[in-house]
Write a protein that holds these residues in place. Structure first.
Motif, PDB file in Angstrom:
ATOM      1  N   ARG A  35      29.120  37.882  50.563  1.00 10.61           N
ATOM      2  CA  ARG A  35      30.419  37.227  50.607  1.00 10.61           C
ATOM      3  C   ARG A  35      30.540  36.201  49.478  1.00 10.61           C
ATOM      4  N   ASN A  36      29.447  35.459  49.183  1.00 11.59           N
ATOM      5  CA  ASN A  36      29.504  34.432  48.151  1.00 11.59           C
ATOM      6  C   ASN A  36      29.656  35.023  46.763  1.00 11.59           C
ATOM      7  N   SER A  37      29.139  36.225  46.542  1.00 14.69           N
ATOM      8  CA  SER A  37      29.212  36.817  45.216  1.00 14.69           C
ATOM      9  C   SER A  37      30.611  37.335  44.911  1.00 14.69           C
ATOM     10  N   SER A  38      31.395  37.652  45.942  1.00 12.65           N
ATOM     11  CA  SER A  38      32.748  38.153  45.693  1.00 12.65           C
ATOM     12  C   SER A  38      33.723  36.986  45.613  1.00 12.65           C
ATOM     13  N   GLN A  39      34.760  37.170  44.795  1.00 12.49           N
ATOM     14  CA  GLN A  39      35.765  36.124  44.627  1.00 12.49           C
ATOM     15  C   GLN A  39      36.715  36.104  45.812  1.00 12.49           C
ATOM     16  N   LYS A  40      37.344  34.948  46.029  1.00 13.14           N
ATOM     17  CA  LYS A  40      38.354  34.817  47.067  1.00 13.14           C
ATOM     18  C   LYS A  40      39.548  35.683  46.690  1.00 13.14           C
ATOM     19  N   LYS A  41      40.132  36.354  47.673  1.00 13.60           N
ATOM     20  CA  LYS A  41      41.269  37.222  47.423  1.00 13.60           C
ATOM     21  C   LYS A  41      42.452  36.376  46.964  1.00 13.60           C
ATOM     22  N   SER A  42      43.072  36.763  45.854  1.00 13.09           N
ATOM     23  CA  SER A  42      44.171  35.970  45.314  1.00 13.09           C
ATOM     24  C   SER A  42      45.437  36.163  46.149  1.00 13.09           C
ATOM     25  N   ARG A  43      46.309  35.167  46.089  1.00  8.98           N
ATOM     26  CA  ARG A  43      47.551  35.174  46.858  1.00  8.98           C
ATOM     27  C   ARG A  43      48.489  36.221  46.290  1.00  8.98           C
TER      28      ARG A  43
END
Length: 117
Positions: A35-43
């Protein structure tokens, strides 16, 4: 020992009285390498066509059926959850606007108990 989804187990030395900080967290709260390696989903920002279409449908039908929402999502190229969230948020905003109109001098005979700070 069978795992229950919690880090805390009655026999766990980490969560017994006096051991550690006493903070027993769910496993889901542990840092997850994937989870930490993936970026937060953009709005998501709706295109003009998507926004106009969704508002036009909302004017006609505040609560479209699930089948209708599926059709809308396919036609507009959006996820079903995005379409569902749009209608849920639009109903909420519509209600808030209605309450604001009443509290700012509407023709209601009863005093308004809802007001924004």
């Amino acid at each position: 020992m069978q795992h229950t989804g919690f880090l805390w187990e009655p026999s766990s030395p980490m969560c017994q009285s006096g051991a550690g900080s006493g903070a027993c967290k769910r496993k889901e709260q542990e840092p997850n390498k994937e989870r930490n390696s993936s970026q937060k989903k953009s709005r998501l920002v709706f295109t003009d066509l998507q926004r106009r279409t969704l508002f036009a449908i909302f004017k006609e039908n505040k609560r479209p059926s699930k089948e209708m929402q599926i059709t809308i999502s396919q036609q507009l190229g959006l996820e079903l959850t995005t379409v569902s969230n749009f209608f849920m948020n639009a109903r909420r905003r519509s209600l808030e606007k209605w309450q604001d109109d009443l509290s700012s001098g509407g023709s209601s005979s009863a005093p308004s108990t809802c007001s924004k700070a």
